[in-house]
Design an enzyme around this catalytic site. Structure first.
Site, short mmCIF file in Angstrom:
data_model
loop_
_atom_site.label_atom_id
_atom_site.label_comp_id
_atom_site.label_asym_id
_atom_site.label_seq_id
_atom_site.Cartn_x
_atom_site.Cartn_y
_atom_site.Cartn_z
N SER A 1 0.85 -1.12 -0.05
CA SER A 1 -0.02 0.02 -0.06
C SER A 1 0.78 1.21 -0.08
CB SER A 1 -0.97 -0.04 1.26
OG SER A 1 -0.31 0.08 2.31
N HIS A 2 2.01 1.20 0.10
CA HIS A 2 3.06 2.27 0.19
C HIS A 2 4.24 2.25 -0.74
CE1 HIS A 2 0.79 3.07 3.91
NE2 HIS A 2 0.90 4.41 3.42
N HIS B 1 4.34 13.72 3.34
CA HIS B 1 4.55 12.51 3.77
C HIS B 1 3.59 11.65 2.93
CE1 HIS B 1 5.92 9.27 5.81
NE2 HIS B 1 6.80 9.77 6.51
N LEU C 1 6.19 5.14 7.94
CA LEU C 1 7.02 5.70 8.80
C LEU C 1 8.28 4.62 9.21
CD1 LEU C 1 4.66 7.37 11.31
CD2 LEU C 1 5.64 8.16 9.54
N ARG D 1 -5.50 4.13 5.03
CA ARG D 1 -6.34 4.68 3.82
C ARG D 1 -5.86 4.05 2.59
NH1 ARG D 1 -9.84 8.31 4.02
NH2 ARG D 1 -10.43 9.79 1.95
N GLY D 2 -4.71 3.61 2.62
CA GLY D 2 -4.20 2.82 1.23
C GLY D 2 -4.85 1.59 1.43
N GLU D 3 -5.07 0.98 2.29
CA GLU D 3 -5.63 -0.49 2.36
C GLU D 3 -7.00 -0.08 1.96
OE1 GLU D 3 -4.33 -3.31 2.67
OE2 GLU D 3 -2.40 -2.56 3.39
N HIS E 1 -12.36 4.65 22.00
CA HIS E 1 -11.85 5.96 22.52
C HIS E 1 -10.48 5.65 22.88
CE1 HIS E 1 -12.48 2.97 25.93
NE2 HIS E 1 -11.52 3.70 26.68
N LEU F 1 7.23 -10.74 16.92
CA LEU F 1 7.40 -9.66 17.04
C LEU F 1 6.91 -8.79 15.92
CD1 LEU F 1 10.80 -10.12 18.48
CD2 LEU F 1 8.78 -9.36 19.67
N ARG G 1 7.58 -8.17 7.72
CA ARG G 1 8.22 -7.07 6.77
C ARG G 1 9.77 -7.61 6.66
NH1 ARG G 1 9.99 -2.84 7.04
NH2 ARG G 1 9.45 -2.45 9.11
P1 NDP Z 1 -0.61 -3.11 10.07
O1 NDP Z 1 -2.24 -3.00 10.84
O2 NDP Z 1 -0.66 -3.40 8.74
O3 NDP Z 1 0.53 -3.49 10.88
C1 NDP Z 1 0.84 -2.50 12.18
C2 NDP Z 1 1.92 -3.08 12.77
O4 NDP Z 1 1.47 -4.35 13.55
C3 NDP Z 1 3.02 -3.57 11.85
O5 NDP Z 1 4.35 -2.96 12.33
C4 NDP Z 1 3.18 -4.75 11.67
O6 NDP Z 1 4.26 -5.71 11.74
C5 NDP Z 1 2.44 -5.46 13.30
N1 NDP Z 1 1.86 -6.62 13.17
C6 NDP Z 1 0.73 -7.15 12.31
N2 NDP Z 1 0.37 -7.92 12.70
C7 NDP Z 1 0.93 -8.55 13.87
C8 NDP Z 1 0.89 -9.73 14.41
N3 NDP Z 1 0.20 -10.58 14.30
N4 NDP Z 1 1.85 -9.61 15.69
C9 NDP Z 1 2.69 -8.72 15.93
N5 NDP Z 1 2.85 -7.59 15.22
C10 NDP Z 1 1.95 -7.64 14.25
O7 NDP Z 1 -0.55 -1.36 9.54
P2 NDP Z 1 -1.57 -0.30 9.24
O8 NDP Z 1 -2.55 -0.73 8.16
O9 NDP Z 1 -2.19 0.34 10.33
O10 NDP Z 1 -0.57 0.70 8.76
C11 NDP Z 1 -0.02 0.53 7.20
C12 NDP Z 1 1.00 1.73 6.84
O11 NDP Z 1 0.31 2.78 6.71
C13 NDP Z 1 2.18 1.89 8.08
O12 NDP Z 1 3.17 1.84 7.54
C14 NDP Z 1 1.78 3.63 8.25
O13 NDP Z 1 3.00 4.33 8.59
C15 NDP Z 1 1.13 3.96 6.81
N6 NDP Z 1 0.52 4.98 6.98
C16 NDP Z 1 0.97 6.35 6.35
C17 NDP Z 1 0.14 7.53 6.71
C18 NDP Z 1 0.90 8.83 6.14
O14 NDP Z 1 0.44 9.70 6.27
N7 NDP Z 1 2.05 8.75 5.50
C19 NDP Z 1 -1.07 7.54 7.26
C20 NDP Z 1 -1.49 6.18 7.56
C21 NDP Z 1 -0.77 5.03 7.91
P3 NDP Z 1 4.86 -6.38 10.22
O15 NDP Z 1 5.31 -5.25 9.27
O16 NDP Z 1 5.72 -7.19 10.50
O17 NDP Z 1 3.50 -7.11 9.60
#
Ligand code: NDP
Length: 330
Positions: free
Chosen positions: A46-47, A119, A123, A185-187, A228, A301, A306
């Site tokens: 998604s990024h 951005h 991150l 949002r990308g998802e 909340h 972890l 990734r």
């Molecule tokens: P996810 O819900 O996919 O993942 C969130 C974190 O949880 C990751 O570090 C992931 O690690 C970890 N994780 C997921 N599953 C498990 C598990 N079973 N056990 C332990 N850890 C787990 O992320 P989001 O969909 O919320 O976000 C996606 C991206 O969107 C992020 O990189 C965020 O920075 C980006 N974003 C950017 C914005 C911008 O304005 N630039 C705005 C909003 C979001 P792993 O990677 O190993 O799966």
């Protein structure tokens, strides 16, 4: 949907060429291409390439300066400020992080703000860059307002991601990076493109009613994760990324971001030296704790998925229509 296979190098070169052809200078094109190709490398689709048309639209309509030269200043020993000069965030981050790391190694803790940047990425690249230096890192960025606070149906927050990384001995760091919205949002955009519905709890349609249709949510409002509690963290991100940087709150972004490009805003990065703060034995104790944590059945972890993807140095499978679209931008 047909697929095409490209190596990480080919992804980097295609993205760099597209950006150079659309108004980026060489340092900015290379910095954004590093961010995009490392997202594809790590399976963070998604990024990855999916974002490139958005980068291009913002270059073409003049919202973002492709030749911005970030200005790095150090107002105090513990504070690095990077003015991105209306450019994309990756170059500003690459220029500022070495100074931030130097300050944190010396003082135990240091902070970096990035202002007037766009951005449009994950991150983890910035917090992982700190972990690669043996530092712990925390990063927050806000976004144009697309998310309602808990209890409300009007947008005021961005999807406001928060990330942290912790260094490890001879292992990939712990890296958690997440939107504070129930779904990034990308998802949602990917779900819309694929014609999939999303689980309940992700957002409200323009009529203020709960919806599982990503198109309706994208034109309505997203919701924070965890009710909340997520809403309180999204607020913290606003305070750190806007109050503490002097840049915009999400609801102060007046630019029309409906072109699909990145919104303007601020970012904060906090770097800590676990060794200086926690003492010589802190890493040994941390490693033992992380081993106890990951030995629990069913637990992994954050960041490990990734990092596992990263170990594959073969070609990545990409949507052929997207790759064609990018080639059409050359
Ligand atoms: P996810 O819900 O996919 O993942 C969130 C974190 O949880 C990751 O570090 C992931 O690690 C970890 N994780 C997921 N599953 C498990 C598990 N079973 N056990 C332990 N850890 C787990 O992320 P989001 O969909 O919320 O976000 C996606 C991206 O969107 C992020 O990189 C965020 O920075 C980006 N974003 C950017 C914005 C911008 O304005 N630039 C705005 C909003 C979001 P792993 O990677 O190993 O799966």
């Amino acid at each position: 949907m047909s697929d095409v296979h490209l190596s990480i190098r080919e992804i980097f070169e295609l993205v760099e060429a597209v950006l150079l052809a659309n108004g980026c200078d060489a340092p900015n094109a290379a910095a954004v291409a590093r961010t995009v190709s490392s997202a594809e490398r790590d399976g963070a689709v998604s990024h990855g390439m999916f974002r490139v048309p958005g980068y291009v639209v913002a270059l073409r309509n003049g919202r973002v300066r492709g030749d911005a030269e970030p200005d790095v200043q150090q107002p105090t020993r513990a504070f690095v400020r990077v003015d991105a000069k209306h450019g994309f965030a990756p170059l500003a981050l690459e220029r500022g992080i070495p100074e931030l790391a130097r300050a944190a190694h010396e003082l135990g803790i240091a902070v970096m703000t990035v202002i007037d940047s766009f951005h449009f990425a994950a991150l983890w690249p910035e917090v992982e860059a700190l972990a690669d230096e043996g530092l712990a890192g925390i990063a927050c960025v806000n976004y144009a307002s697309v998310m309602a606070p808990h209890g409300g149906s009007r947008a005021i927050f961005g999807t406001n991601p928060l990330a942290y990384a912790w260094p490890r001995n001879d292992k990939a760091p712990v890296v958690a990076d997440m939107a504070t919205s129930a779904m990034a949002r990308g998802e949602l955009m990917l779900a819309k493109r694929a014609g999939r519905s999303v689980p309940p709890g992700n957002g409200l349609g323009p009529d203020g009613e709960a919806s599982t249709d990503p198109a309706a949510i994208l034109s309505g409002v997203q919701l924070p994760f965890g009710g909340h509690k997520g809403s309180a963290i999204a607020l913290m991100v606003e305070l750190l990324a806007a109050s503490a940087t002097g840049d915009r709150f999400s609801d102060e972004v007046v630019e029309d971001v409906s072109d699909g490009g990145p919104p303007p805003g601020g970012e904060i990065l906090i770097a800590l030296s676990p060794k200086l703060l926690g003492g010589e034995r802190t890493q040994e104790r941390t490693e033992a704790f992380l081993d106890r944590l990951s030995s629990i059945p069913g637990v992994r972890l954050p960041g490990s998925q990734r990092h596992r993807e990263r170990l594959d140095d073969g070609p990545r499978v990409l949507d052929a229509a997207l790759v064609d679209k990018l080639r059409g931008l050359l």
